[in-house]
Write a protein that holds these residues in place. Structure first.
Motif, short mmCIF file in Angstrom:
data_model
loop_
_atom_site.label_atom_id
_atom_site.label_comp_id
_atom_site.label_asym_id
_atom_site.label_seq_id
_atom_site.Cartn_x
_atom_site.Cartn_y
_atom_site.Cartn_z
N THR A 1 4.84 58.78 91.25
CA THR A 1 3.52 58.70 90.63
C THR A 1 3.58 58.05 89.25
O THR A 1 2.60 58.11 88.50
CB THR A 1 2.89 60.10 90.49
N ALA A 2 4.69 57.44 88.89
CA ALA A 2 4.88 56.91 87.55
C ALA A 2 3.78 55.93 87.16
O ALA A 2 3.58 54.90 87.80
CB ALA A 2 6.24 56.22 87.45
N GLY A 3 3.05 56.25 86.08
CA GLY A 3 2.02 55.37 85.55
C GLY A 3 0.78 55.22 86.39
O GLY A 3 -0.09 54.43 86.07
N ARG A 4 0.67 55.98 87.47
CA ARG A 4 -0.45 55.80 88.40
C ARG A 4 -1.64 56.70 88.05
O ARG A 4 -1.49 57.73 87.40
CB ARG A 4 0.00 56.08 89.83
N LYS A 5 -2.81 56.33 88.53
CA LYS A 5 -4.01 57.16 88.38
C LYS A 5 -4.07 58.17 89.52
O LYS A 5 -3.95 57.79 90.70
CB LYS A 5 -5.27 56.31 88.39
N ILE A 6 -4.28 59.44 89.15
CA ILE A 6 -4.26 60.52 90.13
C ILE A 6 -5.63 61.17 90.21
O ILE A 6 -6.17 61.64 89.20
CB ILE A 6 -3.24 61.60 89.72
N CYS A 7 -6.20 61.23 91.39
CA CYS A 7 -7.42 62.00 91.61
C CYS A 7 -6.98 63.42 91.96
O CYS A 7 -6.42 63.66 93.02
CB CYS A 7 -8.26 61.41 92.75
N LEU A 8 -7.24 64.35 91.04
CA LEU A 8 -6.74 65.73 91.20
C LEU A 8 -7.81 66.59 91.85
O LEU A 8 -8.77 67.01 91.21
CB LEU A 8 -6.35 66.31 89.85
N ASN A 9 -7.64 66.91 93.13
CA ASN A 9 -8.61 67.75 93.83
C ASN A 9 -8.33 69.24 93.65
O ASN A 9 -9.23 70.06 93.73
CB ASN A 9 -8.58 67.43 95.33
N VAL A 10 -7.07 69.58 93.44
CA VAL A 10 -6.68 70.99 93.38
C VAL A 10 -6.99 71.57 92.01
O VAL A 10 -7.02 70.85 91.01
CB VAL A 10 -5.18 71.16 93.71
N PRO A 11 -7.25 72.89 91.92
CA PRO A 11 -7.60 73.49 90.63
C PRO A 11 -6.40 73.63 89.70
O PRO A 11 -5.27 73.85 90.15
CB PRO A 11 -8.15 74.87 91.03
N TYR A 12 -6.65 73.52 88.42
CA TYR A 12 -5.61 73.66 87.42
C TYR A 12 -4.91 75.03 87.51
O TYR A 12 -3.70 75.13 87.30
CB TYR A 12 -6.21 73.52 86.01
N PHE A 13 -5.67 76.08 87.76
CA PHE A 13 -5.09 77.42 87.67
C PHE A 13 -4.08 77.71 88.77
O PHE A 13 -3.29 78.64 88.67
CB PHE A 13 -6.19 78.49 87.70
N CYS B 1 -8.17 55.04 91.95
CA CYS B 1 -7.04 55.98 91.96
C CYS B 1 -6.03 55.58 93.02
O CYS B 1 -6.40 55.14 94.11
CB CYS B 1 -7.53 57.40 92.23
N GLU B 2 -4.76 55.75 92.69
CA GLU B 2 -3.68 55.40 93.61
C GLU B 2 -3.04 56.61 94.27
O GLU B 2 -2.30 56.47 95.24
CB GLU B 2 -2.59 54.63 92.85
N VAL B 3 -3.29 57.79 93.72
CA VAL B 3 -2.66 59.02 94.19
C VAL B 3 -3.72 60.11 94.30
O VAL B 3 -4.64 60.18 93.48
CB VAL B 3 -1.56 59.51 93.22
N THR B 4 -3.59 60.96 95.31
CA THR B 4 -4.44 62.14 95.36
C THR B 4 -3.71 63.25 96.11
O THR B 4 -2.79 62.98 96.88
CB THR B 4 -5.82 61.85 95.98
N PHE B 5 -4.11 64.49 95.84
CA PHE B 5 -3.47 65.65 96.43
C PHE B 5 -4.52 66.54 97.09
O PHE B 5 -5.71 66.43 96.80
CB PHE B 5 -2.75 66.49 95.36
N GLY B 6 -4.06 67.45 97.92
CA GLY B 6 -5.00 68.41 98.48
C GLY B 6 -4.39 69.32 99.53
O GLY B 6 -3.31 69.05 100.06
N THR B 7 -5.10 70.38 99.80
CA THR B 7 -4.76 71.26 100.91
C THR B 7 -5.29 70.63 102.19
O THR B 7 -6.11 69.70 102.14
CB THR B 7 -5.39 72.64 100.70
N PRO B 8 -4.87 71.12 103.36
CA PRO B 8 -5.40 70.56 104.61
C PRO B 8 -6.93 70.52 104.67
O PRO B 8 -7.52 69.54 105.13
CB PRO B 8 -4.81 71.49 105.68
#
Length: 594
Positions: free
Chosen positions: A272-284, A324-331
């Motif tokens: 993920t170096a230097g990439r834009k991340i769409c963060l779907n998961v909560p911070y906590f 965004c080039e990266v994103t995360f998530g649960t199923p």
């Protein structure tokens, strides 16, 4: 051809490229650094050797704190955006994050907080959440993320459990009036001294965040940097409350060193170096802490908060709008994003890679992600809160088959073994309980010595409670939670196997299976199913589909079609609520009281 790596600040592009090449070469040699019992069989499912592996890794573990890697990131990428909050229309650079964190850290100390004190952050994903967490880390405090959907009784339990002296929160969000609930909590809880609100408006008996930031002098703020050497990497940094699906949540204490190294590996393997991340998961949540909080500090990524809480429409819009080039998530999150993309027809062209974790996923979901979201490099990740989020993760150049059928490759600097109910190591390829040992295991459960002791063996192996199959090549797969396994007439059945099969049906989007009471067989299988739009399916059709494809005893006796499923804030399906709902409606029988 390997992708061109971006400039990593003070790390030269050539050095970064050389390290990536070395890692790829190491993988092509099948990671010979893994220590294991002598092996002669090339088929991981046919070996009778004990299922134990140790991956010593190739780099020394970092002896650093969260605060120190933030400072290093601000030195490397001072003017690079570290965070974009679309809902707040705000952007923040790495240097701005460090400056605000140190001001707030000094302000918290001015309020009387001392190293080792606990504070809570209670709210959705916002810029202030990240600033508050980094400030707590720079001040040597232990920061607990509180589920933003918790109601007063749940919140009170968490704060009293850890003896938090301060809580930082927005004044309100949706139907949650945090300020009002915090004022009430201060009157009730002896430990809670300070309620700090992210608001422009004054609320009686609370402090505004901006006022706390204004408390310290310039000298106080400068002193924060000097005090970083006084904070041990081995000290507690973060408290994660477990999901609490079977009772009151436990307070999992994690060390700086665990978070720093676990996040470094996560972003390195995913690239993920230097990439834009769409963060779907909560911070906590642990997933968010590794991928959205700590991880970007190692590689200068930019995190995009598409919404304060997950919204699949906003997520797709953010991916397109911010490229965004990266994103995360649960199923569940991935499934919802696919639904939005399918209905809208918007073309996704920018996604380079991403991770799927939080709960087991079916091979069909990985294929749908590649097809709908045009992301060929979607990867698996597996771990627990108690393992600082990650103990298995996909390798960069692995095959699609490995990604779809395993939870990834053993983490660096970690040991894994699989044992039976008597604690004896089972052979490779045999299901059993996964045990983990390494730098990444928790310090323990806060103020709960009994539960901590039950979670570890005498030689410090952490019991995960997951039914797991370990392969000799370093990969593993999850069969299910031990407590979720159902026994029908003496046959052990794992719900994930049923779910994987059901989702091969062309009309099924999502399937969740679990056991319900049966007077004759002890337990029977119930499957709750969500269909694709404009499709129809009856139980008899499903039974006919299953005949000859899976054993007769694995065919669900009860089938319920649903449009949505109850889930936690982090996106995990709450099967116990599904069961309770169906029992309440008389769809499935209730278990008799003892």
């Amino acid at each position: 051809m390997l992708p061109r790596l971006r400039n990593l600040g003070c790390i030269s592009r050539n050095r970064a490229f050389d390290e990536h090449q070395l890692a790829q070469k190491h993988h092509r040699k099948k990671w010979p650094s893994i220590n294991r019992f002598t092996s002669t069989s090339s088929n991981p499912s046919e070996s009778q050797e004990p299922a134990y592996l140790k991956n010593p890794g190739k780099k020394p573990l970092l002896e650093m704190t969260i605060g120190s890697i933030l400072e290093r990131a601000a030195d490397h990428w001072p003017n690079r955006e570290c965070l974009i909050s679309i809902a707040q229309s705000q952007r923040m650079t790495y240097s701005e994050l460090l400056q605000r964190a140190d001001k707030l850290a000094a302000g918290l100390i001015k309020l009387g907080l001392q190293k080792g004190d606990r504070i809570g952050i209670w709210g959705p994903n916002r810029i202030e959440w990240l600033v508050s967490y980094m400030a707590g880390s720079r001040a040597g405090l232990i920061v607990a993320g509180i589920n933003p959907y918790y109601r007063p009784d749940e919140f009170d339990y968490c704060i009293e459990k850890i003896g938090a002296k301060a809580v930082l929160a927005p004044d309100s969000y949706r139907d949650q009036n945090y300020a009002q609930m915090l004022v009430r909590a201060k009157e009730k809880l002896e430990c809670l001294e300070h309620a700090i609100i992210w608001s422009e408006h004054h609320v009686q008996r609370t402090r505004r965040l901006t006022d706390v930031e204004a408390l310290p002098s310039k000298k106080d703020i400068e002193a924060i940097k000097a005090e970083q050497l006084e904070i041990s990497p081995y000290s507690g940094c973060n408290i994660q409350f477990t999901s609490g699906t079977t009772g009151r949540p436990k307070a999992t204490l994690l060390a700086h060193r665990s978070l720093v190294n676990n996040s470094r590996q996560a972003v390195t393997r995913l690239d993920t170096a230097g990439r834009k991340i769409c963060l779907n998961v909560p911070y906590f949540h642990a997933f968010g802490m590794i991928h959205g909080v700590s991880g970007p500090l190692h590689v200068g990524s930019t995190v995009v908060l598409e919404s304060m809480t997950f919204n699949p429409v906003k997520s797709i819009e953010a991916i397109v709008g911010e490229k965004c080039e990266v994103t995360f998530g649960t199923p569940t999150m991935w499934t919802n994003m696919i639904d939005v993309q399918t209905r809208s027809g918007v073309r996704i062209d920018t996604l380079y890679n991403g991770s799927l974790g939080g709960s087991p996923a079916t091979p069909n979901l990985f294929r749908r992600i590649r097809e709908s979201l045009r992301m060929d490099r979607i990867k698996s990740i597996y771990g627990l809160t108690e393992t600082t989020a990650v103990c298995n993760q996909s390798l960069p150049d692995e095959s699609h088959e490995l990604t779809e059928t395993t939870v990834g490759y053993i983490s660096d600097d970690v040991e894994l073994k699989v044992v039976d109910e008597n604690g004896k190591i089972v052979p490779f390829g045999t299901p059993g309980e996964l045990l983990v040992r390494g730098y990444n295991t928790m310090i323990g459960y806060w103020n709960d010595e009994e539960s901590t002791k039950k979670s570890f063996t005498e030689d410090k192996w952490l019991k995960t409670g997951d039914q797991y199959v370990l392969r000799k090549d370093g990969y593993g797969s999850i069969v299910g939670r031990i407590k979720d396994m159902l026994i029908r007439g003496g046959e052990n059945i794992f719900p994930k196997e049923i779910e994987d099969f059901l989702e091969t049906h062309p009309s099924i989007v999502e399937a969740h299976a679990f056991g319900v009471h049966d007077d004759v067989y002890g337990e029977e299988i119930c499957a709750c199913i969500r269909l694709k739009p404009d499709t129809k399916l009856k139980k008899d059709d499903l039974v006919e589909f299953a005949k000859g494809r899976i054993a007769k005893f694995k065919i669900p006796r009860y089938v319920e079609f649903c449009e949505e499923f109850p889930k936690t804030t982090s996106g995990k399906i709450q099967k116990f609520k599904l069961r309770e709902e169906l029992e309440g409606r008389g769809v499935v029988p209730k278990k008799p009281k003892d």
